[in-house]
Design a protein around this motif. Structure first.
Motif, mmCIF file in Angstrom:
data_model
loop_
_atom_site.group_PDB
_atom_site.id
_atom_site.type_symbol
_atom_site.label_atom_id
_atom_site.label_comp_id
_atom_site.label_asym_id
_atom_site.label_seq_id
_atom_site.Cartn_x
_atom_site.Cartn_y
_atom_site.Cartn_z
ATOM 1 N N LYS A 51 -41.994 -65.596 -24.359
ATOM 2 C CA LYS A 51 -41.278 -64.505 -23.330
ATOM 3 C C LYS A 51 -41.100 -63.239 -24.298
ATOM 4 C CE LYS A 51 -38.844 -63.661 -19.681
ATOM 5 N NZ LYS A 51 -39.273 -63.917 -18.131
ATOM 6 N N ILE A 52 -41.761 -62.202 -23.374
ATOM 7 C CA ILE A 52 -41.694 -60.798 -23.696
ATOM 8 C C ILE A 52 -40.351 -60.225 -23.311
ATOM 9 C CG2 ILE A 52 -43.140 -58.489 -23.839
ATOM 10 C CD1 ILE A 52 -44.525 -60.851 -25.128
ATOM 11 N N ILE A 53 -39.870 -59.343 -24.049
ATOM 12 C CA ILE A 53 -38.707 -58.520 -23.540
ATOM 13 C C ILE A 53 -39.100 -57.480 -23.004
ATOM 14 C CG2 ILE A 53 -36.590 -57.348 -24.575
ATOM 15 C CD1 ILE A 53 -36.951 -59.035 -27.288
ATOM 16 N N SER A 54 -38.543 -57.145 -21.832
ATOM 17 C CA SER A 54 -38.562 -55.909 -20.875
ATOM 18 C C SER A 54 -37.893 -54.811 -21.658
ATOM 19 C CB SER A 54 -38.084 -56.320 -19.453
ATOM 20 O OG SER A 54 -38.234 -55.050 -18.717
ATOM 21 N N THR A 55 -38.818 -53.788 -21.499
ATOM 22 C CA THR A 55 -38.281 -52.565 -22.013
ATOM 23 C C THR A 55 -37.553 -51.460 -20.742
ATOM 24 O OG1 THR A 55 -40.195 -51.190 -21.352
ATOM 25 C CG2 THR A 55 -39.709 -52.223 -23.691
ATOM 26 N N VAL A 56 -37.146 -52.085 -19.544
ATOM 27 C CA VAL A 56 -36.668 -51.274 -18.515
ATOM 28 C C VAL A 56 -35.022 -51.123 -18.729
ATOM 29 C CG1 VAL A 56 -35.818 -51.300 -15.963
ATOM 30 C CG2 VAL A 56 -38.377 -52.289 -16.698
ATOM 31 N N ASN A 57 -34.635 -49.920 -18.752
ATOM 32 C CA ASN A 57 -33.187 -49.758 -19.088
ATOM 33 C C ASN A 57 -32.308 -50.148 -17.866
ATOM 34 O OD1 ASN A 57 -30.888 -48.603 -19.808
ATOM 35 N ND2 ASN A 57 -31.534 -46.403 -19.807
ATOM 36 N N ARG A 58 -31.552 -51.111 -18.013
ATOM 37 C CA ARG A 58 -30.738 -51.741 -16.963
ATOM 38 C C ARG A 58 -29.221 -51.292 -17.220
ATOM 39 N NH1 ARG A 58 -33.533 -55.557 -14.286
ATOM 40 N NH2 ARG A 58 -35.265 -56.419 -15.600
ATOM 41 N N SER A 59 -28.836 -50.127 -17.869
ATOM 42 C CA SER A 59 -27.583 -49.793 -18.006
ATOM 43 C C SER A 59 -27.226 -48.553 -17.152
ATOM 44 C CB SER A 59 -27.367 -49.072 -19.356
ATOM 45 O OG SER A 59 -28.230 -48.167 -19.759
ATOM 46 N N ASP A 60 -28.462 -48.005 -16.242
ATOM 47 C CA ASP A 60 -27.910 -46.932 -15.463
ATOM 48 C C ASP A 60 -27.027 -47.532 -14.199
ATOM 49 O OD1 ASP A 60 -27.756 -44.540 -14.158
ATOM 50 O OD2 ASP A 60 -29.859 -44.476 -13.920
ATOM 51 N N PRO A 61 -25.931 -47.329 -13.905
ATOM 52 C CA PRO A 61 -25.528 -47.743 -12.583
ATOM 53 C C PRO A 61 -25.965 -47.405 -11.221
ATOM 54 C CG PRO A 61 -23.994 -46.108 -13.635
ATOM 55 C CD PRO A 61 -25.219 -46.209 -14.429
ATOM 56 N N LYS A 62 -26.496 -46.427 -11.518
ATOM 57 C CA LYS A 62 -27.268 -46.063 -10.031
ATOM 58 C C LYS A 62 -28.574 -46.832 -9.853
ATOM 59 C CE LYS A 62 -25.600 -41.173 -10.108
ATOM 60 N NZ LYS A 62 -25.845 -39.805 -10.190
ATOM 61 N N ASN A 63 -29.207 -47.032 -10.708
ATOM 62 C CA ASN A 63 -30.370 -47.912 -10.668
ATOM 63 C C ASN A 63 -30.219 -49.364 -10.225
ATOM 64 O OD1 ASN A 63 -32.058 -45.606 -10.599
ATOM 65 N ND2 ASN A 63 -32.297 -45.805 -13.143
ATOM 66 N N ASN A 64 -29.073 -49.611 -11.138
ATOM 67 C CA ASN A 64 -28.904 -51.238 -11.000
ATOM 68 C C ASN A 64 -27.227 -51.166 -11.194
ATOM 69 O OD1 ASN A 64 -28.890 -53.817 -11.065
ATOM 70 N ND2 ASN A 64 -30.012 -54.183 -12.918
ATOM 71 N N PRO A 65 -26.601 -51.128 -10.316
ATOM 72 C CA PRO A 65 -25.179 -51.096 -10.605
ATOM 73 C C PRO A 65 -24.517 -52.608 -10.950
ATOM 74 C CG PRO A 65 -25.550 -51.321 -8.000
ATOM 75 C CD PRO A 65 -26.864 -51.115 -8.777
ATOM 76 N N ASP A 66 -23.393 -52.635 -11.316
ATOM 77 C CA ASP A 66 -22.767 -53.689 -11.910
ATOM 78 C C ASP A 66 -22.568 -54.708 -10.578
ATOM 79 O OD1 ASP A 66 -21.293 -55.725 -13.110
ATOM 80 O OD2 ASP A 66 -19.910 -54.182 -14.003
ATOM 81 N N PRO A 67 -23.205 -55.931 -11.012
ATOM 82 C CA PRO A 67 -23.515 -56.900 -9.962
ATOM 83 C C PRO A 67 -21.794 -57.603 -9.649
ATOM 84 C CG PRO A 67 -24.276 -57.717 -12.088
ATOM 85 C CD PRO A 67 -24.196 -56.237 -12.163
ATOM 86 N N VAL A 68 -21.029 -57.645 -10.644
ATOM 87 C CA VAL A 68 -19.690 -57.962 -10.193
ATOM 88 C C VAL A 68 -18.909 -57.141 -9.712
ATOM 89 C CG1 VAL A 68 -17.636 -58.873 -11.796
ATOM 90 C CG2 VAL A 68 -19.643 -59.147 -12.720
#
Length: 429
Positions: free
Chosen positions: A71-88
C-alpha cells in the motif's frame, strides 16, 4: 548500442527488512547498481525512504515465491476543511437537517388538523345551540303534556352539551393553535434553508452545528406540539412578543474600537460610524413604533377574546336554565325568552369568536411583535460585538435589514436620518 548495454546492465536488488514488534507496515528499501560508464543516467521519482505516489494505487514487491501488494501512502492534504470537511460535523448537521424537515411536516399536518377543528367545532356548537333554541320555542307553543316535556329535556341537554364544548374550545382556542403551527412550519422552513445554505457554502464548524441545534430546541419550546401540560397560555396576564430564537450572546465594546466608530469614511468589514449610527436609529424606531404598536393591537385582541370566551358559555348556561323552566307558572314567559334569546346570542358570540378567529389574530399580532424584537436583538448583538471580524459584513447586514422591513437602502437611510419619528420602520405589515 552502449546505452542499450547500459540499460540492460541495471540490476535492482530489493531487500525487505522485518519491522519491530511495534511496527505494522513493512519498510521497502531499494538498491540500484549503476555501472560507472553510464553514471550520467538519472532515475527520477525514487526516494531513499521508499516509493511515494499521489494516488492510492498498489505496488508489488518481488520475492522469491510470489508477488504481494504494498500500500502506497497518499500525499493529498486532507486537513483542509474546505476541500474535505469533517465528516462527523457534516453528519451531525445532516441529522439536524433531517429533524427540521420532519418538524416542518409535523407542524404543517397538525396545523391543518387544528384548522379543521376550528371549523367543525364552530359548526357543531352553533347547530346544537340553534337546535336547542328551536326546541324551546316549540315546547312553549305546544302546551303541556309529554311532547313539551321531551322538547324541554332535549333542549336542556343540548344547551348543557354546548356549554361544555364551548368551555373546552374557548380554553384551547383552535384558531390560535392553527396559527401557532403555521408560524412554526414557516420558521422551520426558514431554518431548513439556513442549514442547506451552510452545507452548500462548506467549511462547517462545531459552532454552526451548535447554533442550528439551539435554534431547533428554541422553536420546539416556542411552539409545542402537544396540548396537555405544555400548551401556550391563551389568555396571558401580560402580552409579550413571541420569542422563538435562542438567547444571543453579547459582548461589550473594547477600548480599541472607538477609533473605528469615529471614522466615518473608512470602515472595516463593511462597518463604519455612519452605519452604526443608522442601525441604532433603526432599533429606536422599531421599539417606539412597530413593536409597541403590535403589542397594543395584541392587547386589544386579547381583551376581546377574553370577553367573547366568557360570554359564550354564560349565554348557553342561562339558556339551559331557561329551557328547563319553560311552562313554570312562577317565571311565566321569561323562561322562554331566556331559552330562545340566550341560544341565539350564544350562536352570534361563538361565530364572532371562532368564525372571526380572534385567537388567531392575537397570535398573529404577537408573532409580528416578536419579529421586530428579533430584529432589534440581532442589530444590537452586532453593534455590541467588540471584534469587527466577528460581525456580519456591514453592507450585507444593511441590505438584509432593508429587505426585512420592505424598504430599499435609500429609504432605510432616509428613515434613520429623519429627525422626527412619524412613520413605522416596516412597510410589510
Amino acid at each position: 548500442m552502449a546505452c542499450m548495454m547500459a540499460s540492460s546492465s541495471l540490476i535492482m536488488n530489493l531487500s525487505l527488512s522485518s519491522s519491530s514488534s511495534n511496527q505494522i507496515r513493512p519498510i521497502v528499501k531499494a538498491a540500484i547498481n549503476i555501472p560507472r560508464r553510464v553514471a550520467n543516467i538519472s532515475l527520477p521519482g525514487l526516494r531513499p525512504g521508499g516509493f511515494v505516489a499521489e494516488n492510492d494505487n498498489l505496488l508489488y514487491r518481488s520475492t522469491d515465491k510470489q508477488l504481494s501488494p504494498i500500500k502506497i501512502i497518499s500525499t493529498v492534504n486532507r486537513s483542509d476543511p474546505k476541500n474535505n470537511p469533517d465528516p462527523v460535523l457534516m453528519a451531525k448537521l445532516y441529522a439536524v437537517l433531517e429533524a427540521v424537515s420532519d418538524r416542518v411536516e409535523m407542524h404543517t399536518n397538525i396545523g391543518d388538523q387544528r384548522t379543521n377543528w376550528n371549523s367543525l367545532l364552530l359548526t357543531s356548537i352553533n347547530a346544537l345551540t340553534l337546535a336547542a333554541a328551536t326546541m324551546v320555542g316549540v315546547a312553549a307553543v305546544s302546551g303541556g303534556g309529554a311532547p313539551a316535556a321531551a322538547l324541554k329535556l332535549s333542549s336542556t341537554v343540548l344547551y348543557v352539551a354546548a356549554t361544555g364544548m364551548l368551555s373546552i374550545v374557548n380554553k384551547i382556542q383552535p384558531s390560535q393553535l392553527a396559527e401557532e403551527q403555521r408560524n412554526a412550519a414557516r420558521l422551520f422552513k426558514q431554518l431548513r434553508s439556513q442549514i442547506q445554505t451552510c452545507i452548500s457554502v462548506g467549511n462547517v464548524t462545531a459552532a454552526d452545528v451548535k447554533e442550528m441545534t439551539d435554534k431547533v430546541l428554541a422553536l420546539d419550546k416556542a411552539y409545542p406540539l402537544p396540548l396537555l401540560g405544555v400548551m401556550l397560555e391563551k389568555f396571558p396576564a401580560k402580552v409579550e412578543p413571541a420569542v422563538w430564537w435562542p438567547e444571543q450572546g453579547r459582548k461589550q465594546y473594547g477600548k480599541g474600537n472607538n477609533n473605528n466608530n469615529n471614522n466615518n469614511n473608512k470602515g472595516y468589514n463593511g462597518w463604519n460610524g455612519n452605519l452604526e449610527k443608522e442601525m441604532r436609529e433603526i432599533v429606536n424606531v422599531l421599539k417606539i413604533k412597530d413593536e409597541e404598536d403590535y403589542i397594543k393591537l395584541s392587547t386589544k385582541a386579547l381583551n376581546l377574546n377574553k370577553m367573547l370566551a366568557v360570554a359564550g358559555p354564560v349565554l348557553t348556561g342561562m339558556a339551559a336554565v331557561g329551557s328547563a323552566l319553560v311552562g313554570s307558572h312562577s317565571v311565566g314567559g321569561c323562561a322562554v325568552v331566556v331559552g330562545v334569546l340566550g341560544g341565539a346570542l350564544a350562536s352570534v358570540v361563538n361565530t364572532l369568536e371562532h368564525g372571526g378567529q380572534v385567537g388567531m389574530v392575537f397570535e398573529m399580532y404577537r408573532c409580528n411583535a416578536g419579529f421586530f424584537k428579533l430584529m432589534e436583538e440581532t442589530i444590537e448583538s452586532n453593534l455590541m460585538e467588540a471584534d469587527l471580524e466577528k460581525r456580519e459584513n456591514g453592507e450585507v447586514f444593511e441590505m438584509k435589514v432593508a429587505l426585512q422591513l420592505g424598504r430599499s437602502l435609500s429609504q432605510l437611510r432616509d428613515l434613520a436620518a429623519a429627525d422626527d419619528i412619524d412613520e413605522f420602520a416596516s412597510k410589510l405589515f
